[in-house]
Design an enzyme around this catalytic site. Structure first.
Site, PDB file in Angstrom:
ATOM      1  N   MET A  32      84.495 -59.358  96.629  1.00  0.00           N
ATOM      2  CA  MET A  32      83.365 -58.555  96.163  1.00  0.00           C
ATOM      3  C   MET A  32      82.462 -59.337  95.211  1.00  0.00           C
ATOM      4  O   MET A  32      81.238 -59.305  95.355  1.00  0.00           O
ATOM      5  CB  MET A  32      83.864 -57.279  95.488  1.00  0.00           C
ATOM      6  CG  MET A  32      84.591 -56.335  96.410  1.00  0.00           C
ATOM      7  SD  MET A  32      83.657 -55.941  97.908  1.00  0.00           S
ATOM      8  CE  MET A  32      82.340 -54.959  97.251  1.00  0.00           C
ATOM      9  N   VAL A 109      90.459 -57.731  89.825  1.00  0.00           N
ATOM     10  CA  VAL A 109      91.422 -56.957  90.624  1.00  0.00           C
ATOM     11  C   VAL A 109      91.484 -55.479  90.214  1.00  0.00           C
ATOM     12  O   VAL A 109      91.162 -55.139  89.082  1.00  0.00           O
ATOM     13  CB  VAL A 109      92.839 -57.568  90.525  1.00  0.00           C
ATOM     14  CG1 VAL A 109      92.947 -58.790  91.414  1.00  0.00           C
ATOM     15  CG2 VAL A 109      93.170 -57.940  89.088  1.00  0.00           C
ATOM     16  N   GLU A 110      91.901 -54.629  91.145  1.00  0.00           N
ATOM     17  CA  GLU A 110      91.948 -53.179  90.903  1.00  0.00           C
ATOM     18  C   GLU A 110      93.194 -52.832  90.081  1.00  0.00           C
ATOM     19  O   GLU A 110      94.203 -52.349  90.611  1.00  0.00           O
ATOM     20  CB  GLU A 110      91.952 -52.451  92.266  1.00  0.00           C
ATOM     21  CG  GLU A 110      91.763 -50.935  92.191  1.00  0.00           C
ATOM     22  CD  GLU A 110      90.322 -50.493  91.975  1.00  0.00           C
ATOM     23  OE1 GLU A 110      89.508 -51.286  91.483  1.00  0.00           O
ATOM     24  OE2 GLU A 110      90.029 -49.335  92.302  1.00  0.00           O
ATOM     25  N   LYS A 115      91.329 -54.256  83.763  1.00  0.00           N
ATOM     26  CA  LYS A 115      89.933 -53.830  83.581  1.00  0.00           C
ATOM     27  C   LYS A 115      89.703 -53.381  82.132  1.00  0.00           C
ATOM     28  O   LYS A 115      88.693 -53.740  81.523  1.00  0.00           O
ATOM     29  CB  LYS A 115      89.588 -52.699  84.567  1.00  0.00           C
ATOM     30  CG  LYS A 115      89.481 -53.205  86.021  1.00  0.00           C
ATOM     31  CD  LYS A 115      88.813 -52.204  86.917  1.00  0.00           C
ATOM     32  CE  LYS A 115      88.952 -52.503  88.404  1.00  0.00           C
ATOM     33  NZ  LYS A 115      88.217 -53.654  88.921  1.00  0.00           N
ATOM     34  N   SER A 137      86.891 -49.370  92.992  1.00  0.00           N
ATOM     35  CA  SER A 137      86.739 -48.526  94.192  1.00  0.00           C
ATOM     36  C   SER A 137      87.114 -47.086  93.893  1.00  0.00           C
ATOM     37  O   SER A 137      86.623 -46.173  94.534  1.00  0.00           O
ATOM     38  CB  SER A 137      87.670 -49.005  95.304  1.00  0.00           C
ATOM     39  OG  SER A 137      87.540 -50.361  95.518  1.00  0.00           O
ATOM     40  N   HIS A 158      79.390 -49.409  92.343  1.00  0.00           N
ATOM     41  CA  HIS A 158      80.348 -49.630  93.419  1.00  0.00           C
ATOM     42  C   HIS A 158      79.653 -50.137  94.689  1.00  0.00           C
ATOM     43  O   HIS A 158      78.977 -49.384  95.390  1.00  0.00           O
ATOM     44  CB  HIS A 158      81.092 -48.307  93.693  1.00  0.00           C
ATOM     45  CG  HIS A 158      82.156 -48.418  94.730  1.00  0.00           C
ATOM     46  ND1 HIS A 158      82.527 -47.387  95.536  1.00  0.00           N
ATOM     47  CD2 HIS A 158      82.938 -49.477  95.111  1.00  0.00           C
ATOM     48  CE1 HIS A 158      83.485 -47.788  96.356  1.00  0.00           C
ATOM     49  NE2 HIS A 158      83.741 -49.050  96.113  1.00  0.00           N
ATOM     50  N   ASN A 208      84.572 -43.157  99.097  1.00  0.00           N
ATOM     51  CA  ASN A 208      86.011 -43.310  99.369  1.00  0.00           C
ATOM     52  C   ASN A 208      86.737 -41.970  99.402  1.00  0.00           C
ATOM     53  O   ASN A 208      87.722 -41.807 100.117  1.00  0.00           O
ATOM     54  CB  ASN A 208      86.650 -44.242  98.336  1.00  0.00           C
ATOM     55  CG  ASN A 208      86.391 -45.702  98.685  1.00  0.00           C
ATOM     56  OD1 ASN A 208      86.141 -46.026  99.853  1.00  0.00           O
ATOM     57  ND2 ASN A 208      86.412 -46.572  97.707  1.00  0.00           N
TER      58      ASN A 208
HETATM   59  P1  NAD Z   1      89.761 -60.118  95.097  1.00  0.00           P
HETATM   60  O1  NAD Z   1      91.211 -60.178  94.840  1.00  0.00           O
HETATM   61  O2  NAD Z   1      89.194 -60.722  96.336  1.00  0.00           O
HETATM   62  O3  NAD Z   1      89.001 -60.805  93.858  1.00  0.00           O
HETATM   63  C1  NAD Z   1      89.291 -60.550  92.521  1.00  0.00           C
HETATM   64  C2  NAD Z   1      88.990 -61.816  91.739  1.00  0.00           C
HETATM   65  O4  NAD Z   1      88.972 -61.510  90.345  1.00  0.00           O
HETATM   66  C3  NAD Z   1      90.039 -62.915  91.939  1.00  0.00           C
HETATM   67  O5  NAD Z   1      89.403 -64.097  92.398  1.00  0.00           O
HETATM   68  C4  NAD Z   1      90.659 -63.098  90.548  1.00  0.00           C
HETATM   69  O6  NAD Z   1      90.993 -64.435  90.266  1.00  0.00           O
HETATM   70  C5  NAD Z   1      89.512 -62.607  89.657  1.00  0.00           C
HETATM   71  N1  NAD Z   1      89.922 -62.158  88.321  1.00  0.00           N
HETATM   72  C6  NAD Z   1      90.985 -61.420  87.971  1.00  0.00           C
HETATM   73  N2  NAD Z   1      91.000 -61.230  86.625  1.00  0.00           N
HETATM   74  C7  NAD Z   1      89.904 -61.863  86.143  1.00  0.00           C
HETATM   75  C8  NAD Z   1      89.362 -62.059  84.820  1.00  0.00           C
HETATM   76  N3  NAD Z   1      89.956 -61.570  83.752  1.00  0.00           N
HETATM   77  N4  NAD Z   1      88.224 -62.769  84.697  1.00  0.00           N
HETATM   78  C9  NAD Z   1      87.618 -63.272  85.793  1.00  0.00           C
HETATM   79  N5  NAD Z   1      88.096 -63.142  87.060  1.00  0.00           N
HETATM   80  C10 NAD Z   1      89.222 -62.443  87.221  1.00  0.00           C
HETATM   81  O7  NAD Z   1      89.352 -58.582  94.954  1.00  0.00           O
HETATM   82  P2  NAD Z   1      88.086 -57.830  95.590  1.00  0.00           P
HETATM   83  O8  NAD Z   1      88.412 -57.324  96.927  1.00  0.00           O
HETATM   84  O9  NAD Z   1      86.874 -58.703  95.398  1.00  0.00           O
HETATM   85  O10 NAD Z   1      87.997 -56.563  94.633  1.00  0.00           O
HETATM   86  C11 NAD Z   1      87.443 -56.636  93.332  1.00  0.00           C
HETATM   87  C12 NAD Z   1      87.156 -55.223  92.835  1.00  0.00           C
HETATM   88  O11 NAD Z   1      86.231 -54.607  93.722  1.00  0.00           O
HETATM   89  C13 NAD Z   1      88.386 -54.306  92.790  1.00  0.00           C
HETATM   90  O12 NAD Z   1      88.280 -53.444  91.689  1.00  0.00           O
HETATM   91  C14 NAD Z   1      88.277 -53.540  94.104  1.00  0.00           C
HETATM   92  O13 NAD Z   1      88.897 -52.281  94.059  1.00  0.00           O
HETATM   93  C15 NAD Z   1      86.766 -53.392  94.216  1.00  0.00           C
HETATM   94  N6  NAD Z   1      86.244 -53.198  95.579  1.00  0.00           N
HETATM   95  C16 NAD Z   1      86.782 -53.875  96.646  1.00  0.00           C
HETATM   96  C17 NAD Z   1      86.250 -53.688  97.923  1.00  0.00           C
HETATM   97  C18 NAD Z   1      86.775 -54.442  99.124  1.00  0.00           C
HETATM   98  O14 NAD Z   1      86.494 -54.015 100.255  1.00  0.00           O
HETATM   99  N7  NAD Z   1      87.495 -55.532  98.949  1.00  0.00           N
HETATM  100  C19 NAD Z   1      85.178 -52.814  98.100  1.00  0.00           C
HETATM  101  C20 NAD Z   1      84.635 -52.158  96.990  1.00  0.00           C
HETATM  102  C21 NAD Z   1      85.183 -52.361  95.739  1.00  0.00           C
END
Ligand code: NAD
Length: 252
Positions: A32, A109-110, A115, A137, A158, A208
């Site tokens: 994302m 991460v979720e 967070k 999400s 979002h 969602n």
């Molecule tokens: P992902 O695992 O692909 O990426 C998360 C990234 O955050 C990782 O690269 C990790 O190293 C980094 N990270 C973790 N802690 C950190 C910190 N303290 N500082 C900086 N970077 C940090 O996850 P994603 O799929 O990109 O999801 C990210 C967020 O978006 C989540 O909250 C998820 O619920 C939400 N989201 C995901 C989707 C989807 O389809 N994947 C859609 C909408 C929302």
């Protein structure tokens, strides 16, 4: 068309209440974070991209470069445009220069604890007017803001995957979100070419929340022994752009 135009007209909130945004920080360069970053770079914003370590940062930046290169090829644009877009990207593993941002979007991460800790740090280092947005999400925005005193400017922003393509952005407000925060999020979302929809704060928000029973029904059929390819085919015949299982595979 009319419905999508109407979404940015929010009762009792004027676009003039929005703050000027030039620099945005994005936390997390995963699926994302990278997509959101591309959307902002394309719209000419300066973007600070923060990751937890050099390796994750390198993977994230490579992901961004690859997507932009593919986009340029598809649009038959000069490959030099990559350099032009990337000049506004500041990749880093620290919180340096976060005081120069008018908006931060957290896409880590979720995980509620992670967070909460990120936003507690952000409250200390960012300007007192900086919009603090989370791309969660599903997590209750008030829970994300629980360790801060910034609930008036902590908002859900979002995006949907792939974030550089999908037009919908849910702006999740609570009963304490300020008008300036909502107006800024609407203005910025429009500037990056998205369709912002302001929604209330509850589990799964709107998209969602509507999606859960849809996914559950597909999973229930699978559990009853129906072939997933068949389920997807039926959904696509019904009019969905993609079946539930294909989508799950793609979004990861
Ligand atoms: P992902 O695992 O692909 O990426 C998360 C990234 O955050 C990782 O690269 C990790 O190293 C980094 N990270 C973790 N802690 C950190 C910190 N303290 N500082 C900086 N970077 C940090 O996850 P994603 O799929 O990109 O999801 C990210 C967020 O978006 C989540 O909250 C998820 O619920 C939400 N989201 C995901 C989707 C989807 O389809 N994947 C859609 C909408 C929302």
């Amino acid at each position: 068309f009319l419905s999508s135009k109407k979404t940015s007209k929010i009762p009792n909130i004027s676009p003039k209440q929005g703050l000027k945004v030039k620099t945005v920080a994005i936390i997390g360069a995963g699926t994302m974070g990278a997509g959101i970053c591309i959307a902002f770079l394309r719209a000419g914003y300066r973007v600070i991209l923060k990751e937890i370590n050099e390796k994750a940062l390198e993977i994230g930046v490579n992901r961004i470069v690859n997507v932009i290169n593919r986009m340029l090829k598809k649009m038959k644009m000069n490959p030099m445009a990559l350099e032009y877009l990337m000049r506004n990207l500041v990749p880093q593993i620290t919180y340096d220069h976060f005081d120069t941002c008018q908006m931060v979007i957290e896409a880590a991460v979720e995980n509620i604890k992670i967070k909460q800790s990120i936003f507690s740090t952000l409250e200390q280092i960012c300007n007192k007017t900086c919009i603090l947005a989370t791309n969660t999400s599903t997590i209750d925005i008030k829970l994300v803001a629980a360790k801060t005193n910034a609930i008036d400017r902590l908002v859900g922003l979002h995006f949907f995957s792939p974030a550089h393509i999908m037009p919908l952005v849910e702006i999740i407000k609570t009963d304490q979100t300020s008008a300036a925060t909502i107006a800024t999020c609407v203005n910025v979302s429009k500037k990056i070419g998205k369709t912002p929809v302001v929604v209330d704060n509850c589990v799964g928000f709107t998209a969602n929340r509507a999606f859960f029973p849809y996914g559950q029904a597909a999973a229930l059929l699978l559990e009853c022994g129906v072939d997933p390819y068949h389920i997807d085919k039926v959904l696509e015949r019904f009019g969905m752009p993609m079946g539930a299982f294909k989508m799950a595979d793609l979004s990861g």
